[in-house]
Design an enzyme around this catalytic site. Sequence first.
Site, PDB file in Angstrom:
ATOM      1  N   HIS A 859      93.796  25.357  22.601  1.00 34.66           N
ATOM      2  CA  HIS A 859      92.654  24.716  23.260  1.00 34.66           C
ATOM      3  C   HIS A 859      93.023  24.377  24.690  1.00 34.66           C
ATOM      4  O   HIS A 859      94.172  24.557  25.135  1.00 34.66           O
ATOM      5  CB  HIS A 859      92.183  23.480  22.487  1.00 34.66           C
ATOM      6  CG  HIS A 859      93.205  22.401  22.330  1.00 34.66           C
ATOM      7  ND1 HIS A 859      93.705  21.664  23.369  1.00 34.66           N
ATOM      8  CD2 HIS A 859      93.837  21.931  21.208  1.00 34.66           C
ATOM      9  CE1 HIS A 859      94.576  20.779  22.941  1.00 34.66           C
ATOM     10  NE2 HIS A 859      94.694  20.922  21.606  1.00 34.66           N
ATOM     11  N   CYS A 885      99.034  21.135  18.658  1.00 36.79           N
ATOM     12  CA  CYS A 885      98.263  22.290  19.148  1.00 36.79           C
ATOM     13  C   CYS A 885      98.924  22.854  20.403  1.00 36.79           C
ATOM     14  O   CYS A 885      99.947  22.355  20.877  1.00 36.79           O
ATOM     15  CB  CYS A 885      96.836  21.864  19.463  1.00 36.79           C
ATOM     16  SG  CYS A 885      95.891  21.438  17.980  1.00 36.79           S
TER      17      CYS A 885
END
Length: 909
Positions: A859, A885
Amino acid sequence: MKQPFRAIIPLLFSVALLLSLTTTASAAFSDFTDVKGHWAEGTLHQAYDDGILKGYDAKTMAPNRSVTMVQAVTILCRVLHVTGLGDISQFEIPQDAWYAQDVAKGVYAGLLEEQDAQVLNDPIPRGQAFILFGQAFQVVGAQPDLSVLDQFPDTAFLTGEQARAAAALVEAGIVSGSGGALQLDRPLTRAEFATILYRLADQYIPAAEYEGHIGTGSVLSGDAEIVGRTVGDLWFDQSSSNIHLTDVTASSVTIRADRLESLRLDGTGKIGRLVLAAGTGDVALTLPDTYSLETLAVGEGTGAVSLAGTVSRLEVTGEARTISIDSSLDALVVSGSGNTISVKRGCAIGQIVILGTDNVLTLDGTSDTLLLAGRDNTVRGNGRVTEVQLNTRYYTLTVSKKQLIPWTGYDIKNVEVEVEAPAKLPAGESLKATAHLTVPEEDLGKLCTGSWYLNGELMSQAPVRLGQGDPVSDFLPNYTHDLKLDGTVKFVLSYENNDGDTFTKAASAPVALETFPDLGLADAEIEVVLPEVLEAGQALIATAEVNTPEVGQSCMGYWYVDGEEVASGPLTLGSGPATLVYRYDYYYGMPETSTVSYRLTYTTQDGRAQEVTGASQLTLENFPDNGIARATATLQAPAKLEAGKTLEVTASIQYPEAGKACTGTWYVDGAQVAVQPVLLGTDTPKLSHKYKYTEDMKLTSEIKFVLSYTTADGRAQKVTATKTIQLENYDYLYYHGLTAEDVLKTVTSGYAGNYTLAWAQSHDYKPEIKTAWVNLKGYKSDTKYLVWVNLTYQRVNIFEGSQGKWKLIRTCLCGSGTNATPTIRGVFTTSYKQSAWDYGSYYCGPIVRFYGSSGYAFHSRLQYWPMNSDRYYDARIGFPISHGCLRMYNEDIWWMYNNIPNGTTVVVY
């Protein structure tokens, strides 16, 4: 059940059908992109399945592409199994023409005549195609109903053979027009050809296999013994010799045999129309009382025909036939010429119509009416005619007659013509004059020709149907220096009757003409002056003298040599001739003569475009030795060369004359690498070359071959061929002395930096190491992409290709999970995408997940709303910073979001 065209396929086009320029045997009809929704889609599909049509290329059938004259004739000859060969000595067909034998067959079958020689390779107009189909299938009767053409506005003035063929096909439902018209001058398309062919007959099989057919018609080959069938239309092609029909009922039967040996009709049956159009063979047709024949037609061919039995109508459409009639008829109609016909005593014929010429009818029976509508016919004998009507003035009539009605309407002497024209015509305006015609009732409907003249010069010509309006002129005068301004416009009405005699009526009116102040090139003439003979190698010097009274106008001139423009330039009228200096290209077999032309153009002060052309011809002497002129060369080499392999190249030379001692020179990337002698016809030039490999070498290479020759008269000649190939280079490991074991040891998975962006920006594996590593590891993916997250240098590496053949296409900086919340390691696949994760005042997105439905994902960095605001809640990247992430720059995550599909392998290491 429909039987396919299985018997005709090997005869039609064993390599490629003539309605196809390429063969696409593997294509399905559904593969063609230009037939869906086409008006003839169904017929095209059937023709493709039956082998009548093939694809024009791999993706199209080109249904709207035109058919040439020779293609149409070839197909019709093969449909009819024509094997005889006619005389084509006057056709001047090239020796290597594929169609030479097919033209000979077309001549033999009566489908081609000498005047067709110049249009063999031209698209065939629809009107001419109608004539061909009519001749091939013999469907044109002696007296077709021409009124069926009234529905088509473009047939109002149609006459002769084309009108009869068109009417016959329209009346039979074979042709229905296009766009409300017959469009007789438009080229026939592939779709239209197939449609007409299938409407005539959609079955082509051996007669021995015929079991009846419910389609449009059948063309049968070989001898026939048909019993107890009720059918539509039957044709027996040129391979049929013996035909025996027992208890057969048919709409029509047409005999197109090359040599007819026997024809029998037995039992009980009914035939609407029987056409005898065999090449040779006498026919003695005796019909039993149980067999009904409505019309017997004697068409093309030779051989005597005798008729006995009950027939309603006899038509003679052929020429030079001999026919004996021992039967009473309702009608005898003769449209052919040069026939000899006899009617025996005791036979009664209701109506006799003779439309052709030079026929001889011996009537020993009786007839109610006789119409003579063609010239130079003879009717004699011991019989008697009740009423004779003449539509000719040239005939011989010795048979007894009760009443003779002479031909009175053979001219237009009672038609009156008066021309009305404007008193004055301004320069540049069209002259619109009216020919007022007063037509008596007996002349209404006659087809004439109207010709308009101005000062004795023919300006326009058009057909005129008497009684259908007054002709009106519409033409511009020819504005020349000697134009007579006190002009006269004249209209001439011409009429040609059945006998070929021409009658005219004319009238004229005065008109005052105005002219232009700038006449420019009006009535100018150009004289091109050339030497009679040009010695080989000499430069041609040509001049063009413009003969005109005008002086000073600036024009543009163009020189042409044998139709090709070779020079151009301005020319001022009165300044002297234009000059051309030109050198010919000499080669074996060059023409012995050459045409040189000069075209001069000019735009007048009032905007009229003018041009005038002059041409002349000279004789060319040729060199005895033209060496390699017009020779060509091509190179055969691998498209891609493996690293370290020797390049092998062969030069293929197409030359006009063998035995020339030449020199072949090879170049690789502009550098000469080899020179070798080449004896044309004996030697094949070859090159073997080893490349020098470097890490940064070009991966393309140009190979050039130059064939050199010096003619006996000292002219240097060269023929060049080039080819560019792809080179494969050694990999990074080769040049840096690394092994697969070295690469695998080099790549690590633990973070190696100092937790700053600057360190990440200056540290990374070389692209070659990355590519080697993923291929050595043997990773595979269900998509064409592979993603490797390298934690050591905080990079997302994206590859394209397949297992063992991955290539690096994009490298992206990232921020992985911290030691407290590390990014999961292993091999995963992308599983889900969404636009963003919302954290209230800030967000990250877009999102590309790679570990099922867990929170592990690629992301963006953490940004304040609105999306893409470039205001960051946390912009840190390039070292372990996330909760697990992989943070990425906006442009990188958006690229992944838009391009990496779900199911792509993700390696975290």
